[in-house]
Design a protein around this motif. Structure first.
Motif, PDB file in Angstrom:
ATOM      1  N   PRO A  41       0.827  -1.313  -0.073  1.00 20.42           N
ATOM      2  CA  PRO A  41       0.190  -0.270   0.000  1.00 20.42           C
ATOM      3  C   PRO A  41       0.783   1.326  -0.668  1.00 20.42           C
ATOM      4  N   TYR A  42       0.744   2.018  -0.956  1.00 24.71           N
ATOM      5  CA  TYR A  42       1.569   3.361  -0.867  1.00 24.71           C
ATOM      6  C   TYR A  42       0.639   4.489  -1.021  1.00 24.71           C
ATOM      7  N   ALA A  43      -0.658   4.689  -1.063  1.00 25.03           N
ATOM      8  CA  ALA A  43      -1.921   5.710  -0.613  1.00 25.03           C
ATOM      9  C   ALA A  43      -2.913   5.668  -0.053  1.00 25.03           C
ATOM     10  N   LEU A  44      -3.440   6.291   0.658  1.00 27.05           N
ATOM     11  CA  LEU A  44      -4.359   6.398   1.547  1.00 27.05           C
ATOM     12  C   LEU A  44      -5.160   7.765   1.396  1.00 27.05           C
ATOM     13  N   TRP A  45      -6.395   7.546   0.611  1.00 27.80           N
ATOM     14  CA  TRP A  45      -7.474   8.562   0.667  1.00 27.80           C
ATOM     15  C   TRP A  45      -8.967   8.532   1.477  1.00 27.80           C
ATOM     16  N   VAL A  46      -9.142   9.404   1.774  1.00 27.08           N
ATOM     17  CA  VAL A  46      -9.921   9.461   3.025  1.00 27.08           C
ATOM     18  C   VAL A  46     -11.123  10.333   2.797  1.00 27.08           C
ATOM     19  N   ARG A  47     -12.599   9.861   2.788  1.00 32.26           N
ATOM     20  CA  ARG A  47     -13.044  10.779   2.881  1.00 32.26           C
ATOM     21  C   ARG A  47     -14.529  10.893   3.654  1.00 32.26           C
ATOM     22  N   VAL A  48     -15.228  11.690   3.965  1.00 30.77           N
ATOM     23  CA  VAL A  48     -16.205  11.681   4.472  1.00 30.77           C
ATOM     24  C   VAL A  48     -17.538  12.890   3.950  1.00 30.77           C
ATOM     25  N   LYS A  49     -18.822  12.233   4.364  1.00 33.35           N
ATOM     26  CA  LYS A  49     -19.824  13.374   3.690  1.00 33.35           C
ATOM     27  C   LYS A  49     -20.306  13.798   5.240  1.00 33.35           C
ATOM     28  N   PRO A  50     -20.378  15.055   5.291  1.00 38.20           N
ATOM     29  CA  PRO A  50     -20.121  16.245   3.776  1.00 38.20           C
ATOM     30  C   PRO A  50     -19.038  16.929   4.018  1.00 38.20           C
ATOM     31  N   GLU A  51     -18.690  16.758   2.894  1.00 38.18           N
ATOM     32  CA  GLU A  51     -16.505  16.763   2.612  1.00 38.18           C
ATOM     33  C   GLU A  51     -16.421  18.222   2.702  1.00 38.18           C
ATOM     34  N   GLU A  52     -17.411  19.019   2.926  1.00 37.80           N
ATOM     35  CA  GLU A  52     -16.657  21.039   2.877  1.00 37.80           C
ATOM     36  C   GLU A  52     -16.589  20.875   4.444  1.00 37.80           C
ATOM     37  N   SER A  53     -16.729  19.794   5.248  1.00 40.82           N
ATOM     38  CA  SER A  53     -16.720  19.976   7.270  1.00 40.82           C
ATOM     39  C   SER A  53     -15.816  20.811   6.914  1.00 40.82           C
ATOM     40  N   THR A  54     -14.827  20.814   8.260  1.00 40.66           N
ATOM     41  CA  THR A  54     -13.711  20.798   8.951  1.00 40.66           C
ATOM     42  C   THR A  54     -12.801  18.992   8.587  1.00 40.66           C
ATOM     43  N   LEU A  55     -13.300  18.338   9.741  1.00 42.95           N
ATOM     44  CA  LEU A  55     -13.996  17.602   9.634  1.00 42.95           C
ATOM     45  C   LEU A  55     -13.370  16.737   7.984  1.00 42.95           C
ATOM     46  N   GLY A  56     -13.711  16.759   6.980  1.00 37.25           N
ATOM     47  CA  GLY A  56     -13.675  16.393   6.002  1.00 37.25           C
ATOM     48  C   GLY A  56     -12.124  17.161   5.544  1.00 37.25           C
ATOM     49  N   GLU A  58      -9.935  18.392   7.020  1.00 36.37           N
ATOM     50  CA  GLU A  58      -8.696  17.392   8.108  1.00 36.37           C
ATOM     51  C   GLU A  58      -8.404  16.172   7.945  1.00 36.37           C
ATOM     52  N   LEU A  59      -9.333  15.840   7.226  1.00 37.87           N
ATOM     53  CA  LEU A  59      -9.459  14.052   6.896  1.00 37.87           C
ATOM     54  C   LEU A  59      -8.414  13.708   5.588  1.00 37.87           C
ATOM     55  N   ARG A  60      -8.776  14.014   4.527  1.00 38.91           N
ATOM     56  CA  ARG A  60      -8.063  14.830   3.143  1.00 38.91           C
ATOM     57  C   ARG A  60      -6.314  15.651   3.916  1.00 38.91           C
ATOM     58  N   GLU A  61      -6.148  16.098   4.442  1.00 40.55           N
ATOM     59  CA  GLU A  61      -4.915  16.509   4.553  1.00 40.55           C
ATOM     60  C   GLU A  61      -4.444  15.201   5.669  1.00 40.55           C
ATOM     61  N   SER A  62      -4.518  14.720   5.980  1.00 35.62           N
ATOM     62  CA  SER A  62      -4.196  13.652   6.851  1.00 35.62           C
ATOM     63  C   SER A  62      -3.983  12.787   6.112  1.00 35.62           C
ATOM     64  N   GLY A  63      -4.898  12.081   5.611  1.00 31.68           N
ATOM     65  CA  GLY A  63      -4.271  11.460   4.386  1.00 31.68           C
ATOM     66  C   GLY A  63      -3.502  11.433   3.491  1.00 31.68           C
ATOM     67  N   LYS A  64      -3.165  12.822   3.225  1.00 36.45           N
ATOM     68  CA  LYS A  64      -1.658  13.057   2.489  1.00 36.45           C
ATOM     69  C   LYS A  64      -0.820  12.836   3.358  1.00 36.45           C
ATOM     70  N   SER A  65      -0.557  13.395   4.310  1.00 31.28           N
ATOM     71  CA  SER A  65       0.246  12.867   5.574  1.00 31.28           C
ATOM     72  C   SER A  65       0.589  11.501   5.557  1.00 31.28           C
ATOM     73  N   ASN A  66      -0.549  10.657   5.199  1.00 30.27           N
ATOM     74  CA  ASN A  66       0.265   8.917   5.899  1.00 30.27           C
ATOM     75  C   ASN A  66       0.336   8.800   4.545  1.00 30.27           C
ATOM     76  N   SER A  67      -0.199   9.386   3.383  1.00 33.00           N
ATOM     77  CA  SER A  67       0.595   8.822   2.195  1.00 33.00           C
ATOM     78  C   SER A  67       1.863   8.412   1.795  1.00 33.00           C
ATOM     79  N   LEU A  68       2.371  10.053   2.632  1.00 36.94           N
ATOM     80  CA  LEU A  68       3.617  10.652   2.189  1.00 36.94           C
ATOM     81  C   LEU A  68       4.261   9.543   3.234  1.00 36.94           C
ATOM     82  N   LEU A  69       4.193   8.951   4.339  1.00 40.92           N
ATOM     83  CA  LEU A  69       4.708   8.309   5.507  1.00 40.92           C
ATOM     84  C   LEU A  69       5.076   6.886   4.567  1.00 40.92           C
ATOM     85  N   LEU A  70       4.226   6.543   4.578  1.00 38.38           N
ATOM     86  CA  LEU A  70       4.027   5.621   3.384  1.00 38.38           C
ATOM     87  C   LEU A  70       4.805   5.050   2.098  1.00 38.38           C
TER      88      LEU A  70
END
Length: 123
Positions: A41-56, A58-70
């Protein structure tokens, strides 16, 4: 400190899973690199509904960070051990780590896995 990142191909094998975390539907896409030596595994993309929420966001940014770690050599287990289960990303990565073979083989659970970030409910 510069880390060597893996050069990723234009297209990779992807698996999608749906999780229910704190009554939010969380969708995770996992990109795998398939080589003669195995599948990684080399990348994680995480989405939540509604996407334009603060949580959405944050999860997109965290997924990018974890993908870089992988891509710099961390394993899913190392990321799961670093993150706590009382966060959305920590819950998702822990689930993925425990079920990576089923996810790769497209074995879907009968029900959408339900998780909680409440520290008093975490098993």
């Amino acid at each position: 400190m510069e880390q060597n990142r893996v050069q990723l191909p234009e297209r990779m094998e992807t698996r999608n899973i749906r999780l229910n975390i704190d009554d939010y539907t969380v969708s995770v896409n996992i990109d795998f690199l398939v080589e003669a030596t195995g599948v990684t595994p080399y990348a994680l993309w995480v989405r939540v509904k509604p996407e334009e929420s603060t949580l959405g966001r944050e999860l997109r940014e965290s997924g990018k960070s974890n993908s870089l770690l992988l891509q710099t050599g961390w394993s899913l287990k190392e990321i799961a051990d670093t993150l706590t289960k009382d966060s959305y990303m920590g819950s998702a990565v822990t689930y993925i780590t425990k079920n990576i073979e089923d996810i790769w083989n497209n074995i879907q659970p009968e029900k959408t896995p339900r998780m909680s970030t409440d520290p008093y409910k975490i098993k």
